[in-house]
Design a protein around this motif. Structure first.
Motif, PDB file in Angstrom:
ATOM      1  N   ASP A 276       0.823  -1.197   0.000  1.00 18.86           N
ATOM      2  CA  ASP A 276       0.000   0.000   0.000  1.00 18.86           C
ATOM      3  C   ASP A 276       0.867   1.262   0.000  1.00 18.86           C
ATOM      4  O   ASP A 276       0.621   2.207  -0.737  1.00 18.86           O
ATOM      5  N   MET A 277       1.903   1.257   0.829  1.00 25.64           N
ATOM      6  CA  MET A 277       2.674   2.468   1.019  1.00 25.64           C
ATOM      7  C   MET A 277       3.762   2.653  -0.024  1.00 25.64           C
ATOM      8  O   MET A 277       4.186   3.772  -0.295  1.00 25.64           O
ATOM      9  N   PHE A 278       4.270   1.545  -0.600  1.00 26.01           N
ATOM     10  CA  PHE A 278       5.407   1.652  -1.503  1.00 26.01           C
ATOM     11  C   PHE A 278       5.126   1.107  -2.889  1.00 26.01           C
ATOM     12  O   PHE A 278       5.811   1.431  -3.836  1.00 26.01           O
ATOM     13  N   GLY A 279       4.165   0.216  -3.012  1.00 23.19           N
ATOM     14  CA  GLY A 279       3.908  -0.349  -4.318  1.00 23.19           C
ATOM     15  C   GLY A 279       4.733  -1.579  -4.632  1.00 23.19           C
ATOM     16  O   GLY A 279       4.740  -2.050  -5.757  1.00 23.19           O
ATOM     17  N   VAL A 280       5.426  -2.132  -3.639  1.00 27.96           N
ATOM     18  CA  VAL A 280       6.223  -3.351  -3.866  1.00 27.96           C
ATOM     19  C   VAL A 280       5.286  -4.548  -3.803  1.00 27.96           C
ATOM     20  O   VAL A 280       4.556  -4.722  -2.835  1.00 27.96           O
ATOM     21  N   ARG A 281       5.305  -5.373  -4.828  1.00 30.75           N
ATOM     22  CA  ARG A 281       4.393  -6.516  -4.848  1.00 30.75           C
ATOM     23  C   ARG A 281       5.069  -7.741  -4.241  1.00 30.75           C
ATOM     24  O   ARG A 281       6.279  -7.906  -4.315  1.00 30.75           O
ATOM     25  N   PHE A 282       4.254  -8.604  -3.652  1.00 28.70           N
ATOM     26  CA  PHE A 282       4.763  -9.820  -3.028  1.00 28.70           C
ATOM     27  C   PHE A 282       4.121 -11.026  -3.707  1.00 28.70           C
ATOM     28  O   PHE A 282       2.900 -11.183  -3.690  1.00 28.70           O
TER      29      PHE A 282
END
Lengths: 455, 152, 194
Positions: free
Chosen positions: B108-114
């Motif tokens: 949500d805060m950074f846009g890094v996907r997991f």
């Protein structure tokens, strides 16, 4: 004193309701629309299940016809959700099958704000995260800053003992509020009044020492903002004399009472391996039987020199968590009594011109003092580049502060590991198979503070 | 282990892990007793690309920082994984279920996907929000106030 | 019939006061101000102080307000206590819309009044962007004395009646700003042991 001027209605941005409150993908969706993994998670499956446990779970989380279950919404405006927590529950009758907490209703962008406040100002920001134990927030932030500065071994003795005193009193006031809200949520409404009555005494002491009842910004990098006022020992002694009898009254009202036991025992059970897997800390982890308390296991401040017991439960249910918090108030009183005896004289903050501002009186006499004061309060002191994670034991569990610094006077990244944010993940697990009335008990026994959940 | 560089920061053990070795490293640490994932967060180093890292570590824009705790040994270890803009990282959900909400927050805060996360949606911002607020190129969103130069 | 039409259009305040109707209107306003019930809208730290105001030491029960109704249908005053985030804003408006007239709003604390110390993307800069506010209570958090002052100011306005006229005309709130009352006596008040 009062000004009255009317603003016409056309000036206001009135948000249209209805569809605007829906949160789309963040909500609990019907079973057909989510993956099996997500379904298991919402149904409260935590660890890899054995065959029999999986079979039992499929009774609860298996194929339920669309007209047999109901998805309802609890919150965010709700008297019992301890703040703006929104819970979506899938119910079959009154039994909770799945649960999904939707959070973010109190998101304040504090971590972003922290990147534009100096380290001296940072306490004002961090203190409002867990607003029930603000001094603990400030403490962990100050400790992280001091570690980055490299002065964490040089904090004076008196400052450490003072910090311990305030931290323990804060633990007491937070647990008293837990007793109050726990009682009210379960129907013992008079407990709300009693808990607040005691809490007021602690807040009165805080007001005398720090100037504010809440959100003190008193524990700062380098020590504290001011020394303890004259007569503080009498005030603390008055507190310590008054509380034991009151706690005994609560025992009569709650602990032995059959209704209380019926409602709390066996409700919201979590096992030790599940708690560790979900990273639940604090009273939740201790209620499962694991004696893990950062004050004793990874000590900080002067806790190695204080004698206290770590209170542990056996069943991992809500009753254990209630009893642990009640007993922790007594343990905190024990620690405070030892602090009263052992409080040394000395500085209340480190005498480091670059970090702590000079005494106000000296500003009139010394140009250097004036310049240091000016620099510290406007520009802030610079912290060397690096990154550090420091954790302490707050009333809710492990609160940690991760600061990454780039050498300037504001943190490059400040992240607070909030215990309630992680503890709220235990909710689906604890609620599974229980009744709606138990849902209120479970939320209350986790004791979440939404300010730190959402930050 | 290959792809892992050990370091120390203010008395705390830090491991710099390659993105490809990340899940294997965490699993290995789990077997070694680090059974609790206390914290998972990220840092956007867009405004500080010249940060100091040990030799052999290639820095990227984002860093996913994981704090693990071993209750038996009373030890902590920190992992730092370099992630480029647009790249995704393995999700720790299968090893540490506690990371579910933490990874959602990072997304949500950074846009890094997991990859492998059961339900990667926003958690703190409204569902229809545009952008990732803790990125350094995202404005703080202040409204102009009367006091010039006020910090926040 | 003219008098009936006048009452239907303008309420009791429109009638030229004679002994009987004047007194009934006063009675209505008096009872409204003495038994207003609050809607629970505690959001953050201010909610704790609001609960403290309901607690024994400060006791807003003496002003008729100890009852906080969770259902907005039964509430008169919405005390917005705490910071309103972007996600919460539509919820706030929805709860406000569900309250029945007459209803009033107290904006408690600086975060609700103006966004407070959080001037950023996440917080609505003042709840008056969403609902019409009648009294603004400053403080971070306001001490219980400040909140009581705000409540009593609102009660006074209700009793005076002006607030209803203005609402009928413009739909706006009363926009009263009060001064913060610093926290009170520091010497302990020992409650009797039993």
């Amino acid at each position: 004193m009062t000004t009255i001027d009317a603003r016409p209605a056309s000036d206001m941005n009135i948000v249209s309701t209805g569809a605007a409150t829906s949160e789309g993908g963040q909500e609990l969706k019907p079973r057909g629309e989510i993956s099996q993994k997500a379904l298991m998670r919402e149904a409260g499956a935590v660890l890899r299940l054995s065959e029999s446990a999986a079979a039992a779970l499929s009774e609860v989380a298996g194929d339920i016809g669309e007209d047999q279950s109901m998805i309802i919404n609890m919150g965010p405006q709700h008297p019992s959700t301890h703040g703006v927590l929104r819970l979506m529950l899938e119910l079959q009758g009154e039994t909770v099958l799945r649960c999904k907490p939707v959070i973010g209703y109190l998101h304040t962008g504090m971590e972003r704000t922290g990147e534009s406040l100096t380290y001296l100002q940072g306490g004002t920001n961090v203190t409002r995260m867990d607003y029930l134990s603000p001094l603990n927030n400030e403490l962990v932030f100050s400790m992280a800053t001091e570690k980055l500065l490299g002065i964490d071994d040089d904090i004076p003795e008196r400052a450490q003992w003072m910090r311990m005193l305030l931290s323990e009193l804060n633990r007491m006031s937070s647990h008293l509020l837990f007793l109050a809200t726990n009682g009210m949520d379960l129907g013992a409404v008079s407990m709300m009044l009693y808990g607040w009555r005691e809490r007021e005494e602690v807040l009165r002491f805080f007001q005398k020492v720090t100037g504010l009842r809440m959100n003190h910004n008193f524990i700062r990098p380098g020590g504290l903002a001011a020394d303890l006022p004259a007569g503080w020992r009498d005030d603390v002694l008055h507190l310590l004399e008054m509380l034991p009898d009151r706690l005994a009254e609560y025992e009569i009202l709650m602990t032995g009472q059959p209704i209380w036991r019926e409602r709390l025992q066996g409700v919201g059970v979590i096992t030790q391996s599940e708690a560790i897997a979900l990273a639940a800390t604090g009273p939740i982890l201790r209620s499962t039987g694991l004696a893990w308390d950062l004050r004793r296991d990874m000590p900080y401040l002067k806790y190695p020199e204080a004698e206290f017991d770590v209170v542990v439960g056996a069943h991992g249910d809500a009753y254990d968590r209630y009893a642990i918090r009640l007993q922790e108030i007594r343990e905190s009183m024990r620690i405070v009594r030892q602090i009263l005896d052992k409080m040394p004289s000395g500085d209340y903050r480190i005498q480091n011109k670059k970090v702590t501002p000079p005494p106000r009186g000296r500003i009139n006499e010394s140009m250097e003092a004036l310049i240091h004061h000016f620099k510290i309060f406007t520009e802030g002191f610079k912290v060397p580049e690096g990154e550090v994670y420091v954790a302490i034991e707050s009333p809710r569990g492990e609160i940690g502060c991760y600061i990454a610094s780039d050498g300037s006077s504001v943190p490059y990244r400040m992240h607070v590991r909030a215990p309630s944010f992680v503890n709220v993940q235990c909710l689906p697990h604890m609620m599974r198979g229980g009744l709606i009335a138990d849902a209120v008990v479970v939320i209350s026994s986790i004791d979440p503070v939404l300010g730190e959940v959402d930050r | 282990m290959s792809g892992v560089v050990a370091d120390e920061s203010h008395g705390q053990r830090v491991l710099f892990v390659e993105r490809s070795e990340y899940l294997a490293a965490v699993t290995a640490l789990y077997e070694a007793g680090f059974t609790m994932c206390v914290d998972l967060t990220a840092v956007d180093y867009l405004a500080h690309e010249s940060r100091v890292v040990p030799d052999g570590v290639v820095t990227q824009r984002f860093e996913v920082v994981v704090n693990l705790l071993s209750i038996a040994n009373r030890e902590r270890v920190r992992l730092r994984v370099q992630v480029g803009d647009g790249e995704s990282v393995a999700s720790l959900f299968d090893v540490h279920p506690s990371t579910e909400a933490m990874e959602r927050e990072v997304f949500d805060m950074f846009g890094v996907r997991f990859d492998g996360h059961p339900d990667l949606t926003r958690i703190l911002m409204p569902e229809d929000w545009d952008g990732h607020p803790l990125r350094k190129d995202y404005a703080q969103g202040r409204i102009p106030v009367q006091f010039k130069g006020a910090a926040s | 019939m003219n008098a009936v039409r006048e009452v239907l259009d303008n309420g009791l305040g429109g009638i030229k006061h004679n002994f009987l109707t004047g007194r009934v209107e006063d009675l209505v306003k008096w009872s409204r101000s003495r038994s207003s019930w609050g809607a629970t809208f505690g959001l953050a730290c201010c909610a704790i102080e609001m609960m403290g105001t309901g607690a024994p030491h400060y006791d807003i029960a003496r002003f008729g307000m100890e009852v906080f109704r969770a259902s907005p249908r039964q509430a008169d005053i919405m005390i917005v206590a705490g910071r309103v985030s972007q996600k919460m804003a539509p919820v706030l408006r929805q709860v406000y819309d569900q309250m029945m007239e007459p209803k009033w709003v107290i904006s408690m604390g600086v975060c609700a009044s103006s966004g407070g110390m959080f001037n950023n993307y996440a917080i609505v800069q003042g709840v008056d962007q969403i609902v019409p506010v009648d009294v603004y209570a400053p403080g971070c958090p306001p001490t219980p004395e400040t909140l009581i002052h705000a409540i009593e100011t609102l009660h006074q306005l209700i009793e005076d009646g002006e607030i209803m006229h203005r609402r009928a005309e413009s739909g706006a709130g009363a926009n009263v700003h009060i001064q913060e009352v610093p926290a009170g006596v520091i010497t302990p008040v020992t409650l009797d042991r039993r």
